[in-house]
Design an enzyme around this catalytic site. Structure first.
Site, short mmCIF file in Angstrom:
data_model
loop_
_atom_site.label_atom_id
_atom_site.label_comp_id
_atom_site.label_asym_id
_atom_site.label_seq_id
_atom_site.Cartn_x
_atom_site.Cartn_y
_atom_site.Cartn_z
N ASP A 21 0.85 -1.19 0.00
CA ASP A 21 0.00 0.00 0.00
C ASP A 21 0.89 1.24 0.00
O ASP A 21 2.05 1.20 0.41
CB ASP A 21 -0.94 0.00 1.20
N GLU A 37 -0.09 -0.53 5.75
CA GLU A 37 0.90 0.03 6.65
C GLU A 37 0.81 1.55 6.72
O GLU A 37 0.92 2.15 7.80
CB GLU A 37 2.31 -0.39 6.19
#
Length: 451
Positions: free
Chosen positions: A92, A156
C-alpha cells in the site's frame, strides 16, 4: 561492485525488476477506499501472490485482515534443519498528494536522471522487488539456504493495524528466527545502513466549536468567538519559540547515541529554503530520532479562494505526534489530548479523538544476524561499513513482531534514502540502491545460514 555470481545475477535481472516495478506501481493501492477503489489494492495483492507462486512459494494466501485490507503471505521451504527468515514489505502507498505537482504521473514508473519515479517506488513496492531479486539470485546460485516467509502488508501507511491484529490471532504464521523489514532506508545513497530505532506515533483529531453557525465578520467580528482563531492558538501552544515540541507533561530531552546527522546535510536533505532556520535545539539526530515531534497534518477551514467575510463557527485539525523509544504511545496520546483541551481559549467547546497509534521500537544489534548483514553490506558496498541509524517514522508491526517472537532478531533495511522523497511529490528510487541492497540481502541470507 566487486564481481561475484550473486551480484552478476542481480545485475542481469535489473531490466526485469524495472518492468515488474512498473507493473506494481501502476496499481493505485492507497488503502483509503474513500479515495481510491479497493480493487486497486486487491490487484496489487494478487500481483504479489502470483509473483511468489512463480518463485516456488507454498501456502501462498491473501490474508483478509481485520481492517478490511489484504496482506500477502508465502512460504519457501529451505534445507532440512535450516533457520527461518521472514521478509517484510508493504504494497500500500500514500496518496499522491498533488497529482498536478508531479513531474510525471505518480502511478507510471518513469526513468529520469538515473532514478525511477513513481508513488511507492521506494516506499515500499521497491522493497517487494528487492526481496524477489535476492531470492532469484540465490536460486540461480546454489539455492536458498534458509526457510523463507514473505509477508506483504496492505495497510501500513494507514496505521489501521490490520496485520498486527491478524498476527496476534495467528502467532505461528510469521514465526521466524530473524525478520528483515524492507521498509527503512540508508542514511544516504551509498551508505549501507540498518535502522535500529523507530519513533512511535499517535494521530489525534481536534475539533473546536464556538457558534451555532458562521456569522458576518462585519456585524459580529470583534466579539463573536472565532473557532478558527481558537484552533490556531491551540496549535501554536504545541511549540516553543524555537519550534521545539511542547506538550504538557511530555519529556523531550532524549538523545541519540550513534551516527551523527550534520545540520548542513540535513538542510540539504530536507531542501530547507535559504535563510529559513531549522526548528528545535541540540544535535539534529536528537531532534529527528530521539525526541517527540508534533506536526499539524491538516486543517479543515475555508480555502482562500472563495472565502467569505465570516466568523467561523467550527474548525478541525489532524495532529501527528512522534514519540521516541522509552515513551509509551498511549500515555503520549493522553498527554496530547489533555494539552489540547487545556489550551483551548475562551471557553470554546473542544473534542479530541485518537484515530491511530503505534509504539516506538528499538532493536538489539548484538546478534548473529547483524554480523551476517554487516559482512553482506561490506561486499555489496565496497569500501563502506554498515552503520546504525534511527528513523523518525513508525512501523507499528515491528513491536508486534518483537512481542510475539522475542527471540527473533529484527533488522530494518530498505530503499528510502533522503533523495527518494517518500510520501512527497516525485517519490523515486535509485536503481543502484535497489541493486546493491538486493545483493546485500541475498548475501545476508547465505551468511546467516552459515552462522
Amino acid at each position: 561492485m566487486s564481481s561475484n555470481p550473486v551480484a552478476e545475477t542481480i545485475a542481469s535481472l535489473m531490466p526485469r525488476a524495472k518492468e515488474e516495478l512498473t507493473e506494481l506501481v501502476a496499481f493505485k493501492s492507497v488503502a483509503d477506499f474513500g479515495q481510491f477503489p479497493k480493487s486497486e489494492s486487491e490487484g496489487a495483492a494478487s500481483w504479489i501472490a502470483q509473483a511468489l507462486l512463480a518463485e516456488g512459494f507454498q501456502d501462498v494466501a491473501l490474508l483478509d485482515t481485520p481492517d478490511g485490507t489484504q496482506s500477502v503471505y508465502g512460504y519457501l521451504p529451505g534445507p532440512e534443519g535450516a533457520k527461518t527468515v521472514l521478509l517484510y514489505a508493504h504494497y500500500d502507498v500514500q496518496p499522491p498528494l498533488d497529482e498536478d505537482g508531479w513531474t510525471t504521473p505518480p502511478f507510471e514508473l518513469t526513468e529520469r536522471d538515473g532514478r525511477w519515479y513513481g508513488r511507492g517506488a521506494a516506499d515500499c513496492k521497491g522493497g517487494v522487488i528487492m526481496h524477489l531479486l535476492a531470492l532469484r539470485a540465490l536460486r540461480a546460485n546454489g539455492g536458498v539456504p534458509v526457510h523463507v516467509k514473505v509477508i506483504a502488508e496492505g495497510s501500513e501507511e494507514q496505521g489501521t493495524g490490520g496485520l498486527e491484529r491478524y498476527a496476534e490471532e495467528h502467532p505461528e504464521l510469521l514465526a521466524a528466527d530473524t525478520i528483515v523489514v524492507g521498509d527503512a532506508g540508508n542514511f544516504r545513497a551509498g551508505q549501507p545502513t540498518v535502522t535500529i530505532t523507530l519513533r512511535g506515533m499517535t494521530l489525534v483529531r481536534v475539533r473546536i466549536d464556538t457558534l451555532q453557525g458562521n456569522l458576518h465578520s462585519g456585524q459580529f467580528g470583534g466579539a463573536a468567538p472565532d473557532a478558527l482563531a481558537a484552533l490556531i492558538r491551540v496549535l501554536d501552544s504545541l511549540r516553543s519559540e524555537d519550534g521545539s515540541t511542547t506538550v504538557d507533561g511530555l519529556t523531550g530531552d532524549s538523545g541519540w547515541e550513534g551516527l551523527r546527522y550534520e545540520e548542513e546535510q540535513f538542510r540539504k536533505d530536507a531542501k530547507v529554503i535559504d535563510g529559513v532556520q531549522l526548528i528545535g535545539s541540540g544535535p539534529v539526530a536528537d531532534r529527528v530520532w530521539g525526541r517527540p515531534a508534533v506536526t499539524v497534518l491538516g486543517i479543515d477551514c475555508p480555502p482562500v479562494v472563495g472565502a467569505t467575510p465570516s466568523v467561523q463557527a467550527s474548525a478541525r485539525a489532524l495532529i501527528s505526534l512522534r514519540v521516541p523509544p522509552g515513551v509509551e504511545a498511549a500515555e503520549a496520546t493522553k498527554l496530547l489530548q489533555a494539552h489540547l483541551e487545556a489550551h483551548t481559549p475562551w471557553g470554546a467547546r473542544v473534542q479530541t479523538e485518537q484515530i491511530g497509534q503505534g509504539q516506538a521500537f528499538r532493536a538489539d544489534p548484538s546478534g548473529a544476524a547483524y554480523s551476517a548483514m554487516a559482512e553482506a553490506m561490506a561486499v555489496a558496498y565496497p569500501g563502506r561499513q554498515m552503520q546504525y541509524a534511527g528513523q523518525g517514522g513508525s512501523i507499528p508491526l515491528c513491536n508486534t513482531l518483537a512481542s510475539l517472537y522475542p527471540q527473533a532478531e529484527i533488522l530494518l533495511i530498505g530503499l528510502s534514502e533522503p533523495e527518494a522523497k517518500i510520501h512527497a511529490v516525485d517519490e523515486s528510487v535509485s536503481p543502484e540502491e535497489l541493486e546493491r541492497l538486493s545483493v546485500a540481502e541475498a548475501l545476508f541470507l547465505r551468511n546467516y545460514a552459515a552462522s
